[in-house]
Design a protein around this motif. Structure first.
Motif, PDB file in Angstrom:
ATOM      1  N   UNK A 145       0.829  -1.198   0.000  1.00 46.15           N
ATOM      2  CA  UNK A 145       0.000   0.000   0.000  1.00 46.15           C
ATOM      3  C   UNK A 145       0.871   1.259   0.000  1.00 46.15           C
ATOM      4  N   UNK A 146       0.644   2.092  -0.965  1.00 49.98           N
ATOM      5  CA  UNK A 146       1.375   3.346  -1.038  1.00 49.98           C
ATOM      6  C   UNK A 146       2.688   3.253  -1.773  1.00 49.98           C
ATOM      7  N   UNK A 147       3.120   2.029  -2.175  1.00 49.82           N
ATOM      8  CA  UNK A 147       4.435   1.887  -2.779  1.00 49.82           C
ATOM      9  C   UNK A 147       4.384   1.257  -4.168  1.00 49.82           C
ATOM     10  N   UNK A 148       3.277   0.602  -4.514  1.00 47.67           N
ATOM     11  CA  UNK A 148       3.197  -0.056  -5.811  1.00 47.67           C
ATOM     12  C   UNK A 148       4.033  -1.311  -5.857  1.00 47.67           C
ATOM     13  N   UNK A 149       4.430  -1.841  -4.725  1.00 51.74           N
ATOM     14  CA  UNK A 149       5.264  -3.035  -4.630  1.00 51.74           C
ATOM     15  C   UNK A 149       6.081  -2.953  -3.362  1.00 51.74           C
ATOM     16  N   UNK A 150       6.836  -4.007  -3.062  1.00 46.12           N
ATOM     17  CA  UNK A 150       7.647  -3.969  -1.850  1.00 46.12           C
ATOM     18  C   UNK A 150       8.697  -2.869  -1.908  1.00 46.12           C
ATOM     19  N   UNK A 151       9.046  -2.338  -0.779  1.00 46.93           N
ATOM     20  CA  UNK A 151      10.059  -1.300  -0.740  1.00 46.93           C
ATOM     21  C   UNK A 151      11.418  -1.891  -1.070  1.00 46.93           C
ATOM     22  N   UNK A 152      12.352  -1.090  -1.583  1.00 43.98           N
ATOM     23  CA  UNK A 152      13.657  -1.612  -1.975  1.00 43.98           C
ATOM     24  C   UNK A 152      14.506  -1.969  -0.757  1.00 43.98           C
ATOM     25  N   UNK A 201      19.512   9.062  -2.486  1.00 46.37           N
ATOM     26  CA  UNK A 201      19.849   7.864  -3.260  1.00 46.37           C
ATOM     27  C   UNK A 201      18.776   6.792  -3.086  1.00 46.37           C
ATOM     28  N   UNK A 202      18.281   6.666  -1.879  1.00 53.13           N
ATOM     29  CA  UNK A 202      17.244   5.666  -1.598  1.00 53.13           C
ATOM     30  C   UNK A 202      15.929   6.085  -2.264  1.00 53.13           C
ATOM     31  N   UNK A 203      15.583   7.357  -2.139  1.00 54.62           N
ATOM     32  CA  UNK A 203      14.296   7.829  -2.670  1.00 54.62           C
ATOM     33  C   UNK A 203      14.252   7.816  -4.201  1.00 54.62           C
ATOM     34  N   UNK A 204      15.409   7.698  -4.828  1.00 52.58           N
ATOM     35  CA  UNK A 204      15.434   7.622  -6.287  1.00 52.58           C
ATOM     36  C   UNK A 204      14.888   6.303  -6.794  1.00 52.58           C
ATOM     37  N   UNK A 205      14.813   5.277  -5.925  1.00 50.53           N
ATOM     38  CA  UNK A 205      14.256   3.985  -6.304  1.00 50.53           C
ATOM     39  C   UNK A 205      12.744   3.969  -6.056  1.00 50.53           C
ATOM     40  N   UNK A 206      11.995   3.250  -6.871  1.00 53.29           N
ATOM     41  CA  UNK A 206      10.560   3.119  -6.604  1.00 53.29           C
ATOM     42  C   UNK A 206      10.323   2.545  -5.215  1.00 53.29           C
ATOM     43  N   UNK A 207       9.475   3.207  -4.438  1.00 50.28           N
ATOM     44  CA  UNK A 207       9.188   2.742  -3.093  1.00 50.28           C
ATOM     45  C   UNK A 207      10.183   3.183  -2.063  1.00 50.28           C
TER      46      UNK A 207
END
Length: 322
Positions: A14-21, A312-318
């Motif tokens: 929920x809110x991420x479109x998939x598991x977080x990285x 750097x982390x926020x550049x990835x989906x989720x």
């Protein structure tokens, strides 16, 4: 207190479109990995997963610079304190435990942050790696040969069957493991380390800085350990079986301070030896992580370190919190 990993569950996306990285904070000992991991967890809604092989052991707190509970600032930490000093683990077992913990964290919409300087353990958690099995009889025979003929004889054999591993390995235990794998599979141990490929979206953040400053940090860390009671910690762990364990008693600081207990070294000499050995270990850590082109290196002294790492982390989906 560490959290025991729970069985993986379907990710709550929920809110991420998939598991977080997955985030991995890596680099040499003394570079500030633990603090950065906590800062990222606070900003991005994360939990830490330990990838320092010596912090697996209960009671090995001072000598491993394990963060006390009060300094974790409420951030859950996984895979701490799950072994006694008599026990051993394998990279394959760690891989299972780490991936279970990561899946558990992701299932709750949190960001898993792997933190530690044990390079092979980090790769096992984030990369597509398969590990060959073991055979106690073969392992025992090789260890007997090591005791009888010495390290040079086994290194010569390894150079014949696996020159790549022979060029990389510099300790007896890993030589025995490489030869065991060759005998069991007919394949060189190095063939089980394929091209670097993440199992899921991952970002590795490496911390590095001025070499003289790293040496100063290491010396200050060891001095603090001694003042905090490292000798007393080692003495207490001897009663728990520190000498009988195959791994724990060889850890940096513990090996040196066992000699103090035996009357074969002074505290001052043991501290000096620990500083030198830790510098050498930090150099090997840097060599390992620099070989991975995917690591994003940041200077530990930059004033915007938490902001830059978070970006750097926020550049990835989720990567961003919901």
């Amino acid at each position: 207190m560490s959290r025991a990993p729970r069985p993986p569950a379907a990710p709550d996306a929920e809110g991420f479109g998939g598991p977080r990285p997955v985030v991995a904070v890596v680099g040499p000992t003394g570079s500030g990995k633990s603090e950065l991991a906590i800062q990222l967890a606070e900003r991005l809604g994360g939990e830490a997963v330990n990838a320092d092989a010596m912090q697996f052991y209960r009671g090995m707190d001072i000598g491993t610079a394990k963060l006390p509970l009060a300094e974790r600032r409420g951030i859950p930490h996984h895979l701490l304190d799950f072994l006694s000093v008599r026990e051993d683990t394998t990279v394959a077992r760690f891989q299972d435990l780490a991936r279970t913990a990561i899946a558990d964290i992701q299932s709750r919409g949190k960001l898993p942050i792997l933190v530690g300087g044990s390079g092979l353990y980090v790769r096992a958690a984030v990369d597509r790696l398969d590990f060959p099995g073991t055979n106690p009889a073969v392992r025992a025979r090789l260890e007997d040969r090591l005791a009888a003929d010495g390290m040079a004889a086994l290194m010569a054999r390894l150079a014949e069957v696996d020159p790549v591993s022979a060029a990389r390995i510099n300790d007896a235990r890993r030589v025995v493991r490489a030869l065991e794998v060759y005998e069991l599979t007919g394949r060189p141990f190095s063939s089980f380390m394929p091209e670097r490929e993440y199992v899921q979206p991952t970002v590795q953040i490496g911390l590095n800085g001025d070499r003289a400053e790293l040496h100063r940090r290491i010396a200050a860390r060891v001095d603090h350990m001694v003042a905090a009671g490292l000798a007393e910690e080692v003495a207490a762990l001897v009663q728990e079986g520190l000498r009988e364990g195959r791994t724990a008693g060889k850890a940096l600081g513990y090996q040196q301070f066992l000699r103090v207990l035996d009357g074969r070294a002074t505290v001052t000499a043991a501290a000096g030896e620990t500083i030198v050995a830790t510098r050498q270990f930090a150099r090997r850590q840097l060599t390992w992580f620099r070989a991975d082109p995917r690591v994003h290196w940041l200077d530990w002294d930059r004033p915007d370190l938490p902001d830059t790492a978070a970006a750097l982390v926020c550049a990835l989906p989720g990567g961003s919190p919901a």
